[in-house]
Design a protein around this motif. Structure first.
Motif, PDB file in Angstrom:
ATOM      1  N   CYS A  99       0.834  -1.211   0.000  1.00 48.60           N
ATOM      2  CA  CYS A  99       0.000   0.000   0.000  1.00 48.60           C
ATOM      3  C   CYS A  99       0.868   1.259   0.000  1.00 48.60           C
ATOM      4  O   CYS A  99       1.926   1.305   0.640  1.00 48.60           O
ATOM      5  CB  CYS A  99      -0.899   0.019   1.235  1.00 48.60           C
ATOM      6  N   ASP A 100       0.419   2.248  -0.711  1.00 50.27           N
ATOM      7  CA  ASP A 100       1.011   3.579  -0.642  1.00 50.27           C
ATOM      8  C   ASP A 100      -0.111   4.599  -0.564  1.00 50.27           C
ATOM      9  O   ASP A 100      -1.282   4.234  -0.468  1.00 50.27           O
ATOM     10  CB  ASP A 100       1.944   3.853  -1.829  1.00 50.27           C
ATOM     11  N   PHE A 101       0.257   5.871  -0.604  1.00 53.74           N
ATOM     12  CA  PHE A 101      -0.754   6.916  -0.443  1.00 53.74           C
ATOM     13  C   PHE A 101      -1.836   6.850  -1.507  1.00 53.74           C
ATOM     14  O   PHE A 101      -2.974   7.256  -1.281  1.00 53.74           O
ATOM     15  CB  PHE A 101      -0.093   8.295  -0.468  1.00 53.74           C
ATOM     16  N   ASP A 102      -1.491   6.351  -2.696  1.00 53.64           N
ATOM     17  CA  ASP A 102      -2.487   6.266  -3.763  1.00 53.64           C
ATOM     18  C   ASP A 102      -3.635   5.340  -3.398  1.00 53.64           C
ATOM     19  O   ASP A 102      -4.736   5.451  -3.957  1.00 53.64           O
ATOM     20  CB  ASP A 102      -1.829   5.762  -5.061  1.00 53.64           C
ATOM     21  N   ASP A 103      -3.408   4.404  -2.495  1.00 56.25           N
ATOM     22  CA  ASP A 103      -4.436   3.428  -2.147  1.00 56.25           C
ATOM     23  C   ASP A 103      -5.392   3.945  -1.080  1.00 56.25           C
ATOM     24  O   ASP A 103      -6.325   3.240  -0.703  1.00 56.25           O
ATOM     25  CB  ASP A 103      -3.773   2.128  -1.669  1.00 56.25           C
ATOM     26  N   THR A 104      -5.155   5.140  -0.541  1.00 56.08           N
ATOM     27  CA  THR A 104      -6.110   5.741   0.389  1.00 56.08           C
ATOM     28  C   THR A 104      -7.354   6.145  -0.389  1.00 56.08           C
ATOM     29  O   THR A 104      -7.307   7.048  -1.236  1.00 56.08           O
ATOM     30  CB  THR A 104      -5.484   6.971   1.078  1.00 56.08           C
ATOM     31  N   ALA A 105      -8.467   5.446  -0.168  1.00 53.43           N
ATOM     32  CA  ALA A 105      -9.665   5.676  -0.972  1.00 53.43           C
ATOM     33  C   ALA A 105     -10.832   4.963  -0.306  1.00 53.43           C
ATOM     34  O   ALA A 105     -10.681   4.250   0.697  1.00 53.43           O
ATOM     35  CB  ALA A 105      -9.471   5.173  -2.404  1.00 53.43           C
ATOM     36  N   GLN A 106     -12.009   5.165  -0.871  1.00 56.68           N
ATOM     37  CA  GLN A 106     -13.196   4.421  -0.466  1.00 56.68           C
ATOM     38  C   GLN A 106     -13.405   3.300  -1.471  1.00 56.68           C
ATOM     39  O   GLN A 106     -13.455   3.524  -2.687  1.00 56.68           O
ATOM     40  CB  GLN A 106     -14.424   5.335  -0.430  1.00 56.68           C
ATOM     41  N   TYR A 107     -13.515   2.107  -0.972  1.00 56.38           N
ATOM     42  CA  TYR A 107     -13.683   0.918  -1.805  1.00 56.38           C
ATOM     43  C   TYR A 107     -15.127   0.441  -1.689  1.00 56.38           C
ATOM     44  O   TYR A 107     -15.714   0.433  -0.593  1.00 56.38           O
ATOM     45  CB  TYR A 107     -12.718  -0.189  -1.381  1.00 56.38           C
ATOM     46  N   ARG A 108     -15.686   0.032  -2.806  1.00 57.43           N
ATOM     47  CA  ARG A 108     -17.074  -0.449  -2.853  1.00 57.43           C
ATOM     48  C   ARG A 108     -17.101  -1.814  -3.500  1.00 57.43           C
ATOM     49  O   ARG A 108     -16.435  -2.041  -4.525  1.00 57.43           O
ATOM     50  CB  ARG A 108     -17.939   0.537  -3.640  1.00 57.43           C
ATOM     51  N   VAL A 109     -17.853  -2.721  -2.888  1.00 56.43           N
ATOM     52  CA  VAL A 109     -18.062  -4.046  -3.476  1.00 56.43           C
ATOM     53  C   VAL A 109     -19.536  -4.139  -3.846  1.00 56.43           C
ATOM     54  O   VAL A 109     -20.417  -3.831  -3.046  1.00 56.43           O
ATOM     55  CB  VAL A 109     -17.637  -5.168  -2.505  1.00 56.43           C
ATOM     56  N   SER A 110     -19.801  -4.496  -5.092  1.00 57.98           N
ATOM     57  CA  SER A 110     -21.163  -4.543  -5.619  1.00 57.98           C
ATOM     58  C   SER A 110     -21.492  -5.979  -5.993  1.00 57.98           C
ATOM     59  O   SER A 110     -20.719  -6.639  -6.707  1.00 57.98           O
ATOM     60  CB  SER A 110     -21.287  -3.631  -6.844  1.00 57.98           C
ATOM     61  N   ALA A 111     -22.620  -6.477  -5.469  1.00 57.76           N
ATOM     62  CA  ALA A 111     -23.118  -7.824  -5.783  1.00 57.76           C
ATOM     63  C   ALA A 111     -24.424  -7.679  -6.552  1.00 57.76           C
ATOM     64  O   ALA A 111     -25.321  -6.929  -6.135  1.00 57.76           O
ATOM     65  CB  ALA A 111     -23.321  -8.623  -4.499  1.00 57.76           C
ATOM     66  N   MET A 112     -24.561  -8.400  -7.669  1.00 57.88           N
ATOM     67  CA  MET A 112     -25.718  -8.214  -8.537  1.00 57.88           C
ATOM     68  C   MET A 112     -26.145  -9.565  -9.105  1.00 57.88           C
ATOM     69  O   MET A 112     -25.306 -10.375  -9.519  1.00 57.88           O
ATOM     70  CB  MET A 112     -25.375  -7.237  -9.665  1.00 57.88           C
ATOM     71  N   ASN A 113     -27.467  -9.822  -9.079  1.00 51.70           N
ATOM     72  CA  ASN A 113     -28.031 -10.954  -9.805  1.00 51.70           C
ATOM     73  C   ASN A 113     -29.331 -10.496 -10.453  1.00 51.70           C
ATOM     74  O   ASN A 113     -29.631  -9.291 -10.485  1.00 51.70           O
ATOM     75  CB  ASN A 113     -28.209 -12.168  -8.883  1.00 51.70           C
ATOM     76  N   SER A 114     -30.106 -11.442 -10.926  1.00 52.62           N
ATOM     77  CA  SER A 114     -31.313 -11.096 -11.671  1.00 52.62           C
ATOM     78  C   SER A 114     -32.385 -10.476 -10.794  1.00 52.62           C
ATOM     79  O   SER A 114     -33.325  -9.859 -11.297  1.00 52.62           O
ATOM     80  CB  SER A 114     -31.873 -12.348 -12.367  1.00 52.62           C
ATOM     81  N   ASN A 115     -32.247 -10.598  -9.470  1.00 53.95           N
ATOM     82  CA  ASN A 115     -33.261 -10.053  -8.572  1.00 53.95           C
ATOM     83  C   ASN A 115     -32.895  -8.695  -7.990  1.00 53.95           C
ATOM     84  O   ASN A 115     -33.698  -8.095  -7.269  1.00 53.95           O
ATOM     85  CB  ASN A 115     -33.509 -11.031  -7.413  1.00 53.95           C
ATOM     86  N   GLY A 116     -31.669  -8.219  -8.236  1.00 53.68           N
ATOM     87  CA  GLY A 116     -31.331  -6.915  -7.695  1.00 53.68           C
ATOM     88  C   GLY A 116     -29.827  -6.739  -7.504  1.00 53.68           C
ATOM     89  O   GLY A 116     -29.019  -7.589  -7.930  1.00 53.68           O
ATOM     90  N   GLU A 117     -29.490  -5.622  -6.887  1.00 53.69           N
ATOM     91  CA  GLU A 117     -28.085  -5.294  -6.668  1.00 53.69           C
ATOM     92  C   GLU A 117     -27.935  -4.693  -5.278  1.00 53.69           C
ATOM     93  O   GLU A 117     -28.810  -3.976  -4.786  1.00 53.69           O
ATOM     94  CB  GLU A 117     -27.591  -4.284  -7.713  1.00 53.69           C
ATOM     95  N   GLU A 118     -26.834  -4.997  -4.625  1.00 55.89           N
ATOM     96  CA  GLU A 118     -26.543  -4.481  -3.297  1.00 55.89           C
ATOM     97  C   GLU A 118     -25.063  -4.102  -3.256  1.00 55.89           C
ATOM     98  O   GLU A 118     -24.222  -4.760  -3.893  1.00 55.89           O
ATOM     99  CB  GLU A 118     -26.856  -5.530  -2.229  1.00 55.89           C
ATOM    100  N   SER A 119     -24.733  -3.005  -2.525  1.00 53.81           N
ATOM    101  CA  SER A 119     -23.354  -2.538  -2.414  1.00 53.81           C
ATOM    102  C   SER A 119     -22.995  -2.363  -0.953  1.00 53.81           C
ATOM    103  O   SER A 119     -23.857  -2.085  -0.112  1.00 53.81           O
ATOM    104  CB  SER A 119     -23.139  -1.211  -3.153  1.00 53.81           C
TER     105      SER A 119
END
Length: 1470
Positions: free
Chosen positions: A243-263
């Protein structure tokens, strides 16, 4: 909801393995990699065993109780929590699902032995340390104890999977959108470490998972080795490597199927470790970038320095960033930090990137903006940073003596109706202690500030109550002392008054960094009285207020719960409700108006719509007063020199300080008793660099600590320290080269260190080592005593052996670190014929267009002595092919002045030596030098003082305390000091020539040490020496300079004045006046005067006589300076002067009575009138002025005038009769004066010529017109005089007049008539006015269209004239009315003209009549027409007309005939 945690779920990344050493952890990872092919169950078991050794325990259903699997309700999601020894939740345990067949089979004893006998098991046994052996023993024992439990778990697992199998047969009942069972957790890690984010996702069909960084999808292929994505059994992970300073961030994981999406979201913060750098940590990324294939190099130049601002001002910080190679559209990441905290754009901070310059603008400075600012420029190859401190001083107080504004206002413990506001105390109170602080609040969206406290609070923390839930507020703080109120602080960030749980739900994630789980009631119970609040405690107590906090009760009835607070004085049982009117909504409450020094106990009751609950347990007795003490004074303060304007101040921290905010440092010039703050924002360390100090002054420092309770006492004053640059050991030399090599020795040369440490270098130490087959040996000292020169012969070497060398520089601070090892040199004797390389190249006297280059001759001469040098130059960034020679002919000197450089261009130089064999090796190349004249640069100035002493003077404005002036001749140290004397005082140095002569011809230079290259030179050539010696002689034997030599002038009354003016003469100056070698003295004839202020010396005489002819001399003396000036007045010069003197004398007497100031003259007005005038003076009423012409007096009339001292005589239309001699006589009792003007002959002619000139200038341009006779050219003048002479020209020749061409004057029109013009008359015509001075011409071109038009008009006018002459006319003879008596005869006759003869017709009443007996009509001789009526009667009355007509026209004449009868006439009379 909870569930049992099986042992196979405990091998998870969320468990901390920090107790292991790095070596153990590395070996364990190797073992796990090698055993990946082993039984999954074995891996799971080992993971389970390792989880027990963490010192962690699970929730109450964990451990061996995991064997009792309780049935899970439908759609319930098991939650697993990890807790520490104090039962505090610290994270999650994430389950890892495996296939059912693994759990059905379990492990047998045979399999256990087989696993132990595998290669992986053997490798593990060899690699693990004794600690790991103990862990393995424990693992085996636990595994045996849990074997039975594993079988039951396996069976239950198969039953559960069988049920799931049947659920899948009905997809409609099973399909559901993605849902995060376990969300990713935020992390804060050190730079260069690795971090792993993971989550567990449920959903059917299986969701597709994508990871994002700042809403940009992460693709591991674009950054090989940086990111690693894994997805196994619904567990998804993102691993970030190094890790370095460039990796300071907000990370989002998105899960999606035919019934919807959640993050789900998680933040990663990468911090830089400020202590020692761990060498085992991986280094930041450098080198080529795989996605571009380019290695970027970043340089930050033109940077900002330590900056000082004042509150309310605007400040801009900027740096120029050079990125090589420069790619179009490549955008580096530019970030700004303050005190290692990343700055985001806001109304206070504006960031701008122009492509090559990064700028941060602080729009409105406040003390919060003070700190260390860092610019970080990140490319794909790495990053570069630049830091500098910014100081913000307090603005001027609105009220004199008021304190500075508080700073850093923040909001803590935000609840529904309660907020704690904190701030930091200002550094300055302007001499009077701060009495306290007022807190103001303002609802967002309004500009109305409300004061929250009636009396000032001394504590830098205050609970604000009475807020409206759901509304947002900002806060500010003001300090007050006895002089008045400070300016308000910068407003806080807006904050909403709401429950923390509601705020967390609005964010969509759990509270950051902690992984906290928030449990809410799904179906609130109704009509249930709430229980007792828990854990009531006093969190803060001051003499102004007490803050209570508690936890809501457990169980039912929490919907709409509020609280009542009760107090009780210690020693009594009387409880008094504090908030009787309005219950509070937040589990926090601040009590005011408590008696200071008394002890109280407190308790809280819950209430809702169902009623008021039981009270909580009361608190212990709390005495009202400040619990937080003011920190003790810091300890010993030690200042240390740093730079010319800064000092490093360190101190001992305050002992037993609680909640320390920081320290304030103050400085004072010794004996001034004036203390100034060095920082306006508290610093947390015990070391601070105080900037902005005055160079050379002695300062003392003191420190005081600050916390929320207030400011401590000052520390003891430090020892005085002088502000000057600190002395350090020099940096390493560089550029080691070989100047000569023989069998057993080598001569080395090197370049001076770039930084000498603030003190002169006292010498150098050389080390050498032998290199055998590329392997270097040990270092050996070449010299024990330091060498002062930058060249040294290393002896006792072995022939044909290879060596490396290093050099260290030393000064009074010590010996610096050694240079980098040199290249490997072979020790063998040089036999080349040409010289070796020159060395020790130095650059001085850098200007925008020139510089001086110095060098030393080569040590190795070659076969023949060196006889010259060649100098090469090229631009610093130019290729090798760009080298070019400065001199075409070798120079024998060891220096050269290089001119004609381009301003701001950087250059490098090298030198080659020459002997008879040729040109030798090139020297080392100099460092790039920009051709720029630095501000404040001075040149050597030559001066000759009043005693004739010649000196060279040099001044340096950048002098440091250790600087010295070093003079040299021809850039070599002066060996013969008897010829010059060096005098240095302050920042000026003088080199005085003792006895200047030809031996002193040369180039003199002066360099100032410990400066940025301050130097200059002066060339003393033979011509310059001669000039200076002449000036010196003039100064030794001075003369009094004169502004003007002796001159003579005439004054009023014919007086003669002799005078001169000395340029400079003192009050002690003396003058002797000499005439023909005889001294003159003051007397009746001679009047002398000497004005020593102006230097004017004068002598006056009333008149000149023949005896005054001769030579006049003024002799001056002023100290040792002398001078004289003479004037010869003999011959015609004297006679003319004497004559003029007599005339002036007479004139003076003349002007005692009425006299002419300007004698009689004349002027011609624009109207061509002649005015004779003269200007008179000294007139009075009795003075008469008489005009005469030719001796006859001109009587007074309208033409004479006297206005404003001017006598005038106006001649309106001058002619020859006005010629004569005019005279004006002025006289009264004081005398008379006469003025005469001769206007005869030439005088009159000159006058008329001037009149003619006015007439000529008034003439209009020549114009062309036509007449019936021909073409006429004409011009008009404003006035015509009969004496005016004009000449007409045709084609530049005077016209000879004839009957066809004539000229004339009509009024003011002058014309030229051309009768019957023809084409021969075409051409250029001109009229010339003669005025005796060259005249004036007016021209016109009679040709082309102008001639055609004029000729056509002439023809038309001519035809019209002929017609007019020959047309029929009735000349006269007919009356208008004829009255005749009846019976009488009427005879009328008229003349008729016309050619041809007209036809005559008579009409009566417009009807033609003919001749008959009664009316006889005759027309005789074509000229006479008669009308005769023999006897008229009344019928003859009527209107008669005669009509004459020919081919040119018609004309008629009318008359009326009235016939009357006499009787009727008589009757009318009656």
């Amino acid at each position: 909801m909870s569930g049992s945690i099986p042992f196979y779920q405990k091998h998870h990344r969320s468990y901390d393995r920090g107790y292991r050493s790095r070596e153990t952890q590395s070996k364990l990872s190797q073992y796990q990699a090698s055993s990946s092919s082993s039984s999954r169950y074995a891996a799971g078991s080992s993971s389970s065993a390792s989880s027990f050794s963490r010192g962690l325990k699970l929730s109450s259903q964990s451990g061996l109780e995991a064997s009792r699997l309780s049935p899970i309700p439908k759609r319930a999601k098991p939650s697993y929590l990890a807790v520490d020894k104090e039962n505090q939740i610290i994270g999650y345990v994430v389950p890892i699902f495996r296939g059912s067949h693994e759990f059905a089979s379990g492990l047998s004893d045979t399999e256990e032995g087989r696993v132990r006998d595998t290669a992986a098991y053997m490798a593990r046994r060899d690699l693990f340390t004794s600690g790991l052996e103990m862990e393995r023993s424990e693992l085996i024992s636990r595994r045996e104890a849990m074997r039975g439990t594993a079988e039951r778990i396996s069976l239950n697992k198969r039953i559960h999977e069988h049920e799931e199998h049947f659920k899948r047969m009905n997809e409609d009942s099973l399909m559901h959108p993605p849902e995060f069972v376990i969300k990713p957790r935020s992390h804060t890690v050190w730079e260069k470490q690795c971090v792993r984010l993971h989550c567990t996702v449920s959903g059917w069909p299986d969701p597709r998972v994508v990871w994002y960084k700042n809403n940009v999808a992460i693709d591991p292929l674009t950054s090989p080795g940086k990111y690693k994505l894994e997805s196994r059994y619904s567990v998804h992970s993102l691993e970030i490597n190094k890790c370095d300073f460039d990796d300071t961030a907000q990370y989002r994981v998105s899960a999606m199927n035919s019934n919807g999406e959640e993050s789900a979201f998680a933040s990663v913060v990468v911090k830089r470790f400020k202590g020692e750098i761990d060498e085992n940590l991986p280094a930041p990324r450098h080198g080529p970038v795989s996605e571009y294939g380019i290695n970027f190099k970043t340089h930050i130049v033109d940077s900002f320095g330590v900056s000082f601002g004042r509150e309310g001002e605007t400040m801009s910080l900027g740096c120029t960033v050079i990125i090589y190679p420069a790619l179009h559209r490549y955008q580096p990441e530019v970030q700004w930090y303050r005190d290692d905290v990343l700055l985001a754009p806001s109304k206070w901070n504006h960031m701008h990137w122009s492509g090559d310059r990064a700028t941060l603008t602080l729009t409105h400075l406040n003390k919060e903006d003070e700190g260390l600012y860092t610019l970080r420029v990140t490319t794909k190859s790495g990053y570069e940073t630049y830091s500098q401190y910014v100081f913000v001083r307090d603005a001027d107080a609105e009220v004199e003596g008021a304190p500075g504004a508080p700073l850093d206002v923040r909001c803590l413990e935000v609840n529904k109706d309660y907020i704690i506001v904190t701030w930091k105390q200002p550094a300055i109170d302007r001499g009077d202690h701060i009495l306290g602080y007022f807190v103001d609040r303002c609802e967002v969206g309004t500009n109305h500030w409300i004061q929250c406290n009636d009396t000032p609070v001394k504590f830098a923390r205050f609970p604000v109550t009475g807020l409206v839930e759901g509304r947002s507020y900002t806060f500010r703080v003001r300090a007050v002392n006895k002089n008045g109120m400070s300016r308000p602080s910068r407003v806080s960030e807006p904050v909403a008054a709401m429950d923390p749980a509601d705020r967390a739900r609005m964010r969509g994630t759990s509270a950051p960094w902690t992984g906290q789980i928030i449990v809410t009631e799904e179906e609130p119970a109704e009509s249930v009285v709430p229980g007792r609040p828990l854990e009531l405690q006093v969190t803060e107590a001051t003499k102004n207020y007490v803050v209570l906090s508690w936890k809501p009760p457990t169980g039912k009835g929490l919907e709409g719960v509020m609280y009542y607070v009760e107090k009780c004085v210690s020693g009594t049982d009387s409880w008094q409700r504090v908030n009787t009117e309005i219950p509070v909504k937040s589990p926090r409450f601040a009590l005011f108006d408590l008696a200071e020094g008394k002890s109280y106990s407190f308790r809280v009751r819950c209430c809702n719509s169902a009623g008021v609950g039981e009270p909580s347990d009361p608190t212990e007795a709390t005495t009202v007063g400040d619990k937080l003490d003011i920190p003790s004074a810091p300890g010993k303060v030690i200042p240390t020199r740093n730079t010319d304007t800064s000092v490093v101040v360190s101190w001992e921290a305050s002992r037993d300080a609680t909640e320390l905010v920081g320290y304030y440092i103050e400085s004072s010039i010794v004996d001034s008793n004036v203390w100034e703050p060095c920082n306006n924002k508290p610093v947390k360390g015990t070391r601070f660099i105080c900037h902005g100090l005055m160079t050379g002054e002695m300062y003392v420092f003191r420190v005081r600590a600050v916390n929320a309770a207030g400011l401590s006492q000052f520390s003891p004053e430090s020892e005085p320290v002088k502000v000057k640059a600190a002395i350090a050991s020099p940096t390493p030399p560089y550029g080691i080269t070989v100047l000569e090599c023989v069998r057993d020795s080598m001569v080395l040369a090197w370049k001076q260190p770039t930084f000498i440490g603030g003190a002169d270098i006292t010498g150098y130490f050389v080390d050498y080592r032998e290199v055998i087959d590329g392997v270097p040996g040990k270092w050996h000292e070449a010299n024990i005593r330091a060498v002062s020169e930058r060249a040294y012969r290393v002896c006792d070497l072995k022939e044909n052996k290879k060596y490396q060398f290093q050099v260290r520089a030393a000064n009074m601070a010590g010996v610096g670190i050694p240079s980098l090892p040199s290249d490997t040199f072979l020790c063998e004797e040089w036999t080349i014929a040409v010289p070796g390389p020159p060395y020790d190249l130095q650059i001085r006297e850098v200007r925008s267009d020139s510089l001086a280059l110095l060098w030393k001759p080569p040590v190795y001469q070659g076969r023949d002595p060196v006889n010259g040098f060649y100098i090469d130059i090229k631009e610093a960034d130019a290729p090798e092919e760009a080298w070019r020679g400065v001199n075409t002919k070798a120079t024998e000197k060891k220096y050269i002045k290089i001119k004609n450089l381009k301003e701001a261009e950087s250059y490098v130089f090298r030198v080659r030596a020459q002997n008879k064999a040729g040109v030798g090796k090139v020297s080392s190349v100099t460092e790039p030098v920009p051709a720029v004249t630095k501000p404040g640069t001075k040149e050597i100035v030559v001066d000759v003082d009043d005693d004739g002493v010649i000196s060279l003077n040099f001044e340096c404005s950048d002098l440091t305390p250790d600087s010295k002036f070093v003079w040299s001749k021809n850039y070599e140290e002066m060996s013969d000091l008897s010829r010059m004397t060096i005098e240095t005082k302050g920042n000026k140095s003088k080199a005085v020539f003792n006895a200047p002569g030809e031996e002193d011809i040369g180039v003199y230079s002066c360099i100032v040490t410990h400066t940025d290259g301050a130097s200059s030179s002066y060339t003393l050539s033979e011509e310059e020496l001669k000039r200076l010696l002449e000036i010196s002689h003039d100064h030794k034997f001075p003369i009094i300079p004169l502004k003007s030599e002796l001159a003579v002038e005439l004054q009023e009354k014919g007086k003669v004045r002799f005078w001169l003016q000395a340029e400079k003469i003192s009050a002690n100056g003396k003058v002797d006046y000499v005439f023909n070698d005889n001294s003159l003295s003051q007397g009746e004839k001679y009047k002398m005067n000497f004005d020593k202020n102006t230097g004017v010396i004068e002598m006056t005489m009333d008149s000149l006589t023949p005896a005054d002819e001769g030579t006049y001399t003024f002799q001056m003396q002023d100290g040792k300076a002398t001078n004289q000036s003479s004037l010869v007045l003999i011959g015609d010069v004297f006679k003319e002067l004497q004559k003029e003197s007599e005339f002036q004398r007479k004139e003076w007497f003349r002007k005692q009575g009425p006299h002419f100031i300007e004698y009689l003259g004349y002027e011609v007005t624009p109207e061509c009138c002649v005015v004779l005038k003269c200007k008179v003076g000294n007139m009075k009423k009795e003075t008469t002025a008489l005009w005469y012409k030719d001796g006859r007096e001109i009587k007074s009339d309208n033409n004479l005038g006297f206005t404003e001292g001017v006598l005038k005589l106006e001649i309106a239309q001058i002619s020859k009769k006005d010629s004569g001699v005019y005279e004006v006589v002025l006289k009264d009792d004081r005398g008379k004066d006469t003025s005469t003007l001769n206007l005869t002959d030439q005088g009159f002619k000159d006058l008329m010529n001037e009149v003619f000139s006015y007439i000529a200038n008034s003439s209009t341009p020549l114009k062309i017109t036509s007449t019936d006779e021909g073409i006429r050219l004409y011009t008009f003048v404003s006035y015509y005089n009969d004496l005016l002479q004009v000449t007409w020209h045709y084609k530049d020749s005077a016209i000879a007049f004839s009957d066809r061409i004539k000229s004339g004057v009509v009024g003011e029109q002058l014309w030229l008539q051309i009768k019957e013009p023809t084409e021969k008359d075409m051409g250029k015509y001109a009229i010339e006015f003669n005025d005796g001075k060259g005249g004036l011409r007016r021209t016109v071109e009679l040709s082309g269209q102008a001639f055609d038009d004029a000729f056509a008009e002439f023809q038309r006018l001519k035809a019209a004239a002929i017609a007019e002459r020959n047309r029929a006319r009735v000349a006269g003879g007919l009356p208008d009315v004829v009255t005749i008596q009846e019976g009488k005869a009427l005879n009328l006759t008229c003349n008729i003209s016309g050619d041809p003869v007209p036809e005559v017709t008579w009409l009566k009443n417009d009807r033609e009549i003919t001749s008959d007996d009664h009316c006889i009509l005759k027309f005789a001789s074509g000229k006479f027409a008669s009308f005769t009526v023999t006897g008229v009667n009344t019928s003859d009355s009527g209107k008669y007309s005669i009509l004459v007509k020919n081919k040119y026209g018609t004309e008629s004449a009318d008359f009326t005939v009235s016939v009357f009868i006499p009787e009727e006439a008589g009757g009318k009379k009656k």
